[in-house]
Design a protein around this motif. Structure first.
Motif, PDB file in Angstrom:
ATOM      1  N   LYS A  34       0.831  -1.194   0.000  1.00 62.69           N
ATOM      2  CA  LYS A  34       0.000   0.000   0.000  1.00 62.69           C
ATOM      3  C   LYS A  34       0.869   1.249   0.000  1.00 62.69           C
ATOM      4  O   LYS A  34       1.885   1.301   0.686  1.00 62.69           O
ATOM      5  CB  LYS A  34      -0.906   0.004   1.249  1.00 62.69           C
ATOM      6  N   GLY A  35       0.451   2.258  -0.735  1.00 63.88           N
ATOM      7  CA  GLY A  35       1.167   3.522  -0.737  1.00 63.88           C
ATOM      8  C   GLY A  35       0.697   4.437   0.377  1.00 63.88           C
ATOM      9  O   GLY A  35      -0.445   4.356   0.831  1.00 63.88           O
ATOM     10  N   GLY A  36       1.571   5.324   0.823  1.00 67.74           N
ATOM     11  CA  GLY A  36       1.202   6.322   1.813  1.00 67.74           C
ATOM     12  C   GLY A  36       1.114   5.827   3.239  1.00 67.74           C
ATOM     13  O   GLY A  36       0.525   6.498   4.084  1.00 67.74           O
TER      14      GLY A  36
ATOM     15  N   ILE B  39      19.733  -0.723   4.344  1.00 68.75           N
ATOM     16  CA  ILE B  39      18.277  -0.591   4.392  1.00 68.75           C
ATOM     17  C   ILE B  39      17.793  -0.167   3.009  1.00 68.75           C
ATOM     18  O   ILE B  39      18.266   0.827   2.455  1.00 68.75           O
ATOM     19  CB  ILE B  39      17.849   0.459   5.444  1.00 68.75           C
ATOM     20  N   ILE B  40      16.853  -0.919   2.453  1.00 67.77           N
ATOM     21  CA  ILE B  40      16.339  -0.637   1.110  1.00 67.77           C
ATOM     22  C   ILE B  40      14.885  -0.189   1.234  1.00 67.77           C
ATOM     23  O   ILE B  40      14.015  -0.961   1.654  1.00 67.77           O
ATOM     24  CB  ILE B  40      16.446  -1.873   0.204  1.00 67.77           C
ATOM     25  N   ASP B  41      14.629   1.056   0.882  1.00 69.30           N
ATOM     26  CA  ASP B  41      13.285   1.627   0.910  1.00 69.30           C
ATOM     27  C   ASP B  41      12.645   1.416  -0.456  1.00 69.30           C
ATOM     28  O   ASP B  41      13.132   1.930  -1.465  1.00 69.30           O
ATOM     29  CB  ASP B  41      13.362   3.117   1.261  1.00 69.30           C
ATOM     30  N   THR B  42      11.557   0.663  -0.506  1.00 70.10           N
ATOM     31  CA  THR B  42      10.931   0.302  -1.772  1.00 70.10           C
ATOM     32  C   THR B  42       9.639   1.078  -1.989  1.00 70.10           C
ATOM     33  O   THR B  42       9.021   1.554  -1.034  1.00 70.10           O
ATOM     34  CB  THR B  42      10.614  -1.202  -1.817  1.00 70.10           C
ATOM     35  N   PRO B  43       9.194   1.191  -3.237  1.00 72.33           N
ATOM     36  CA  PRO B  43       7.898   1.828  -3.517  1.00 72.33           C
ATOM     37  C   PRO B  43       6.763   0.869  -3.189  1.00 72.33           C
ATOM     38  O   PRO B  43       6.991  -0.317  -2.923  1.00 72.33           O
ATOM     39  CB  PRO B  43       7.974   2.112  -5.018  1.00 72.33           C
ATOM     40  N   PRO B  44       5.511   1.333  -3.220  1.00 72.34           N
ATOM     41  CA  PRO B  44       4.387   0.421  -2.975  1.00 72.34           C
ATOM     42  C   PRO B  44       4.198  -0.562  -4.120  1.00 72.34           C
ATOM     43  O   PRO B  44       4.601  -0.298  -5.260  1.00 72.34           O
ATOM     44  CB  PRO B  44       3.185   1.375  -2.855  1.00 72.34           C
TER      45      PRO B  44
END
Length: 340
Positions: free
Chosen positions: A54-56, A167-172
Motif C-alpha cells: 500500500k502507498g502512503g 536498508i532498502i526503501d521500496t515503492p508500494p
C-alpha cells in the motif's frame, strides 16, 4: 517457461552467458557464489528491505528512522531509495540537493552527518537515491526495464564499503523495482523484509499481497510495523486512535510473523522529516512516538540477529527452491528503443 529452460540447462550442466540483444543470463550456483564474492554487496552484513503493498503508509519514514537509529548506535548503515518515481529519502535525511560522485571504484554514496554525540560513536550513514540524479521538480517517466536496470545498478555499482546494515526503501506494490531488488540481493542472503501498514483493513488487505510476494521469491518476513497508529496530541501527548487500531497486529497473527510495534501520528515527527532532522535525537526521549520508534528498531534488530524469520513465515508455506537452483537476471541492456 524460464523455469523449465533453466532446469534443462542445469541437467546438462551448461552455462549460458549474458546475451546483449536479449539481456538474459542463467547462472549455476558456482557462478552465483563467485559473483557474490566479487560484488560490492559482499561486504554488507545485513540487508533489510522495507516494503508494503500500500502507498502512503510510511515506508520511507520507517526506513529513514531505522537508518538514523542504527547509525546513532554506532553501526555502519547504508540507505538505498529504490522508489524511482517518488524519491523522498534525500529530503527526510537532510541531504536534498547533494550530488553523487563517480570514481573508478563506482558511485560514491552521499554521507549523512550524524547529530550530536552520535557523530563520535563510530557510526556511519550514507544514502543513494535517484533524487540525487534529477531535479527537484523532474518527473521520472520510465518503463519497467529501465527502472529495473537503475535499481540493479544502485545495488551493484555503488561503492558502499563495509556496512553493518543496508536498508532498502521500496515503492508500494509488487512490481518491477521489487523484483529487481529481490533478484539482486538474493545471492547475498538478505536478512528479510519489514512490512509497513496502517491500521485500517483497506491497507492490511494490500500488505497481505506483499507477504505473498515475499513468500514467492523466498524472502524472509522479519515482521509487521503498524504506522499511523493513533494521533499524539502535541499538548498533552495523549494518543487517540484516528484510523482505528490493531490492524497490523491482526495481520501479523494471520501471517504467522512477528509484530514489531506501532508508531503513532506525531506532528513533531513530520516536522523533523521535513527539516531533515533525526527525530529520536531531536524530540524528548519520553515522547510516546520516540519510544515507539525505538521499540520498533529494537524489534527489527532482534529479528535480524536472531534469524527467526524465514521463507516459510506465511501460514507454513513451502520454501521456494528455484532461487537456490538457478538465477534468472533480466537487464535492460539492448532493450528496444520504445522501452527506454
Amino acid at each position: 517457461f524460464f523455469r523449465k529452460l533453466a532446469f534443462r540447462f542445469l541437467a546438462s550442466s551448461w552455462t549460458v552467458r549474458p546475451s546483449p540483444p536479449l539481456g538474459f543470463a542463467l547462472c549455476l550456483p558456482e557462478l552465483m557464489a563467485s559473483a557474490a564474492e566479487e560484488s560490492r554487496l559482499a561486504a554488507v552484513q545485513h540487508i533489510v528491505l522495507v516494503m508494503s503493498g500500500k502507498g502512503g503508509v510510511g515506508k520511507s519514514t520507517v526506513a529513514c528512522q531505522l537508518a538514523w537509529c542504527l547509525a546513532s548506535q554506532g553501526r555502519r548503515v547504508g540507505l538505498l531509495d529504490v522508489d524511482i518515481c517518488g524519491p523522498s529519502v534525500p529530503k527526510i535525511m537532510g541531504v536534498e540537493g547533494r550530488e553523487v560522485r563517480q570514481s573508478e571504484d563506482g558511485w560514491t554514496p552521499v554521507e549523512v552527518a550524524l547529530p550530536g554525540a552520535a557523530a563520535g560513536g563510530g557510526g556511519r550513514l550514507c544514502v543513494i537515491s535517484i533524487g540525487f540524479l534529477i531535479g527537484p521538480d523532474d518527473a521520472v517517466v520510465w518503463r519497467g526495464p529501465r527502472k529495473s536496470a537503475m535499481v540493479s545498478q544502485f545495488l551493484t555499482d555503488v561503492n558502499w564499503g563495509a556496512l553493518d546494515y543496508l536498508i532498502i526503501d521500496t515503492p508500494p506494490g509488487t512490481s518491477d523495482e521489487h523484483l529487481a531488488a529481490a533478484e539482486s540481493v538474493m545471492p547475498y542472503k538478505p536478512s528479510g523484509a519489514v512490512l509497513v501498514t496502517s491500521p485500517q483493513q483497506v491497507s492490511t488487505d494490500d500488505v497481505l499481497k506483499e507477504v505473498s510476494f515475499c513468500r514467492k521469491v523466498g524472502l524472509a518476513v522479519l515482521g509487521v510495523v503498524e504506522n499511523l497508529s493513533g494521533f499524539v496530541c502535541p499538548h498533552c501527548a495523549e494518543c487517540t486512535a484516528v484510523f482505528s487500531s490493531g490492524g497490523g497486529e491482526r495481520l501479523a497473527a494471520q501471517c504467522g510473523v512477528p509484530f514489531l510495534g506501532k508508531i503513532p501520528i506525531d506532528p513533531e515527527l513530520a516536522a523533523c522529516e521535513d527539516a531533515g532532522q533525526h527525530f529520536s535525537a531531536t524530540a524528548s526521549a519520553s515522547r510516546p512516538s520516540v519510544v515507539a520508534v525505538q521499540e520498533v528498531v529494537k524489534g527489527i534488530v532482534s529479528a535480524v540477529t536472531a534469524g527467526k524469520a524465514g521463507p516459510r513465515a506465511f501460514g507454513g508455506g513451502e520454501e521456494r527452491e528455484p532461487w537456490r537452483k538457478f538465477c534468472v537476471v533480466v537487464k535492460s541492456v539492448g532493450a528496444p528503443r520504445f522501452l527506454r
